[in-house]
Scaffold this motif. Structure first.
Motif, PDB file in Angstrom:
ATOM      1  N   GLY A 147       0.811  -1.208   0.000  1.00  0.00           N
ATOM      2  CA  GLY A 147       0.000   0.000   0.000  1.00  0.00           C
ATOM      3  C   GLY A 147       0.844   1.257   0.000  1.00  0.00           C
ATOM      4  N   TRP A 148       1.963   1.233   0.741  1.00  0.00           N
ATOM      5  CA  TRP A 148       2.847   2.405   0.746  1.00  0.00           C
ATOM      6  C   TRP A 148       3.427   2.640  -0.641  1.00  0.00           C
ATOM      7  CZ3 TRP A 148       6.125   0.362   5.439  1.00  0.00           C
ATOM      8  CH2 TRP A 148       5.287   0.255   6.566  1.00  0.00           C
ATOM      9  N   ARG A 149       3.768   1.549  -1.312  1.00  0.00           N
ATOM     10  CA  ARG A 149       4.336   1.673  -2.651  1.00  0.00           C
ATOM     11  C   ARG A 149       3.341   2.366  -3.590  1.00  0.00           C
ATOM     12  NH1 ARG A 149       5.771  -3.140  -2.748  1.00  0.00           N
ATOM     13  NH2 ARG A 149       7.857  -2.776  -1.900  1.00  0.00           N
ATOM     14  N   THR A 155       1.281   9.952  -5.010  1.00  0.00           N
ATOM     15  CA  THR A 155       1.553  11.299  -4.518  1.00  0.00           C
ATOM     16  C   THR A 155       2.803  11.919  -5.137  1.00  0.00           C
ATOM     17  OG1 THR A 155       2.776  10.370  -2.629  1.00  0.00           O
ATOM     18  CG2 THR A 155       0.423  10.858  -2.296  1.00  0.00           C
ATOM     19  N   ALA A 156       3.429  11.219  -6.055  1.00  0.00           N
ATOM     20  CA  ALA A 156       4.709  11.687  -6.593  1.00  0.00           C
ATOM     21  C   ALA A 156       4.601  13.074  -7.222  1.00  0.00           C
ATOM     22  CB  ALA A 156       5.241  10.683  -7.613  1.00  0.00           C
ATOM     23  N   ASP A 157       3.520  13.329  -7.951  1.00  0.00           N
ATOM     24  CA  ASP A 157       3.397  14.610  -8.639  1.00  0.00           C
ATOM     25  C   ASP A 157       3.169  15.775  -7.681  1.00  0.00           C
ATOM     26  OD1 ASP A 157       3.757  13.358 -11.062  1.00  0.00           O
ATOM     27  OD2 ASP A 157       1.615  13.250 -11.534  1.00  0.00           O
ATOM     28  N   GLY A 158       2.568  15.515  -6.527  1.00  0.00           N
ATOM     29  CA  GLY A 158       2.255  16.606  -5.610  1.00  0.00           C
ATOM     30  C   GLY A 158       3.184  16.736  -4.431  1.00  0.00           C
ATOM     31  N   GLU A 172      13.141   6.976  -1.171  1.00  0.00           N
ATOM     32  CA  GLU A 172      14.301   6.399  -0.494  1.00  0.00           C
ATOM     33  C   GLU A 172      13.890   5.653   0.776  1.00  0.00           C
ATOM     34  OE1 GLU A 172      17.747   9.607  -1.916  1.00  0.00           O
ATOM     35  OE2 GLU A 172      16.856   9.758   0.091  1.00  0.00           O
ATOM     36  N   GLU A 173      12.965   6.235   1.546  1.00  0.00           N
ATOM     37  CA  GLU A 173      12.537   5.558   2.762  1.00  0.00           C
ATOM     38  C   GLU A 173      11.775   4.278   2.445  1.00  0.00           C
ATOM     39  OE1 GLU A 173      11.963   4.869   6.908  1.00  0.00           O
ATOM     40  OE2 GLU A 173      13.474   5.822   5.637  1.00  0.00           O
ATOM     41  N   LEU A 174      10.951   4.309   1.421  1.00  0.00           N
ATOM     42  CA  LEU A 174      10.243   3.093   1.020  1.00  0.00           C
ATOM     43  C   LEU A 174      11.228   1.995   0.648  1.00  0.00           C
ATOM     44  CD1 LEU A 174       7.652   1.560   0.294  1.00  0.00           C
ATOM     45  CD2 LEU A 174       7.802   2.594  -1.986  1.00  0.00           C
ATOM     46  N   ALA A 278       5.398   5.797  10.783  1.00  0.00           N
ATOM     47  CA  ALA A 278       5.498   7.211  10.406  1.00  0.00           C
ATOM     48  C   ALA A 278       5.332   7.380   8.899  1.00  0.00           C
ATOM     49  CB  ALA A 278       6.834   7.779  10.871  1.00  0.00           C
ATOM     50  N   LEU A 279       5.949   6.498   8.115  1.00  0.00           N
ATOM     51  CA  LEU A 279       5.799   6.595   6.667  1.00  0.00           C
ATOM     52  C   LEU A 279       4.358   6.365   6.254  1.00  0.00           C
ATOM     53  CD1 LEU A 279       7.149   6.939   3.892  1.00  0.00           C
ATOM     54  CD2 LEU A 279       7.402   4.443   3.828  1.00  0.00           C
ATOM     55  N   ARG A 280       3.689   5.391   6.859  1.00  0.00           N
ATOM     56  CA  ARG A 280       2.304   5.086   6.493  1.00  0.00           C
ATOM     57  C   ARG A 280       1.400   6.307   6.665  1.00  0.00           C
ATOM     58  NH1 ARG A 280      -2.751   5.623   7.214  1.00  0.00           N
ATOM     59  NH2 ARG A 280      -4.140   4.032   8.033  1.00  0.00           N
ATOM     60  N   PHE A 281       1.514   7.000   7.810  1.00  0.00           N
ATOM     61  CA  PHE A 281       0.622   8.128   8.048  1.00  0.00           C
ATOM     62  C   PHE A 281       1.074   9.381   7.304  1.00  0.00           C
ATOM     63  CE2 PHE A 281      -0.615   5.249  11.422  1.00  0.00           C
ATOM     64  CZ  PHE A 281      -1.993   5.319  11.317  1.00  0.00           C
TER      65      PHE A 281
END
Length: 330
Positions: A147-149, A155-158, A172-174, A278-281
């Motif tokens: 799901g994070w991927r 969200t890459a464009d924004g 990078e964190e993913l 933290a990444l998920r939220f």
């Protein structure tokens, strides 16, 4: 909680006619949160919550959530209960959305988090995990690595419009978490069970200083139990100025471990799981920040709050960074 879909008076009257809960006195939208449309419904028999399911909630998952609330309540966990209609069915449709009425829990969520709140939360979370251990219906966590991927891509464009360089930082964190996450690519896993997965302060009620109930189980799923703890660490243990409060963290974790002792592997993994949380939220807040429709009655939440938390956990190497020793939790 939020309001995306308006319910007309005519739709509401027709909907309530299928229940034996009295006549409608009032029905007011609730603006807190970001996921579903929620109303405080007051009838001649008392208050209820009317929820219309939107966005990330898959209608096929609703029997899992409703059954889980019944299961937990039968094992002593105070949480909302689905109200059946006259035909015995709780899940219905209003305004074109799947909808449920649930019982109203008394209490207030804490606007100012105190250490005692964190201690009570630790106990309640461990009790929830034990109560859910024999729930027979599994549900994969749709907001884990896969799901994070998808959210990183969506969200890459924004991302850089919210903060320059955020797009690269997320990618990078993913990649880093994908290489370390327990249970993936042959890595050892951690104890699994039913987790709440969204136990923020506004989903925990207190009354007269005691924890009185848990709400909003619509992200509940089967995942690592310690990951639920990591979510709570992020949601409850940072101060408004961004500082991490080791006293709150210690109370949360040690009171949890008094009810359900953690394995050595879970203890060692907590900093990593906190990064993942933290990444998920960060990602879901970022997605909502750039995609919330104009005019929706909803309070958007700042994604950069979770970028700060992610940076803290990236620097952590052990429980010492959280003011704890391994023997405190096992």
């Amino acid at each position: 909680m939020a309001v995306y879909t308006e319910v007309t008076d005519e739709e509401l009257r027709a909907f309530i006619a299928d229940y034996a809960i009295g006549e409608v006195i009032s029905c007011k939208g609730i603006a807190e949160g970001v996921e579903n449309s929620n109303y405080l419904l007051v009838t001649t028999q008392g208050p209820y919550i009317l929820t219309l399911y939107e966005k990330r909630v898959n209608p096929a998952d609703l029997p899992f959530f409703l059954g889980l609330m019944r299961h937990l309540a039968a094992r002593g966990i105070t949480c909302p209960q689905p109200v059946p209609g006259r035909d015995g069915e709780a899940l219905r449709v209003v305004a074109g959305r799947p909808a449920v009425i649930v019982t109203f829990l008394t209490g207030m969520w804490p606007r100012r988090i105190l250490p005692d709140h964190c201690a009570a939360l630790g106990t309640a979370l461990a009790r929830l995990h034990l109560a859910g251990a024999d729930y027979p219906v599994p549900r994969a966590n749709s907001l884990s690595l896969d799901g994070w991927r998808a959210l990183v891509a969506a969200t890459a464009d924004g991302a850089d419009g919210v903060k320059p360089g955020l797009k690269v930082a997320l990618a990078e964190e993913l990649a880093a978490l994908s290489a370390l996450w327990p249970g993936r690519d042959g890595r050892p896993d951690l104890p699994h069970g039913i987790i709440h997965a969204d136990l923020f302060p506004d989903n925990v009620f207190f009354r007269d200083g005691a924890l009185s109930g848990l709400i909003d189980f619509y992200f509940a799923c089967s995942d690592m139990l310690a990951y639920d703890l990591a979510i709570c660490m992020n949601a409850w243990c940072f101060e408004p100025d961004g500082a991490f409060n080791v006293t709150k963290s210690r109370l949360l974790l040690t009171h949890y471990a008094k009810v359900r002792p953690l394995t050595a592997a879970e203890v060692a993994a907590l900093p990593l799981l906190a990064r993942g949380s933290a990444l998920r939220f960060l990602l879901t807040r970022l997605y909502d920040w750039v995609n919330t429709p104009a005019g929706a009655l909803v309070k958007r939440k700042d994604p950069l709050e979770y970028l700060h938390k992610l940076r803290f956990h990236q620097q952590a190497r052990s429980l010492a960074d959280y003011g704890l020793a391994p023997e405190d939790l096992t």
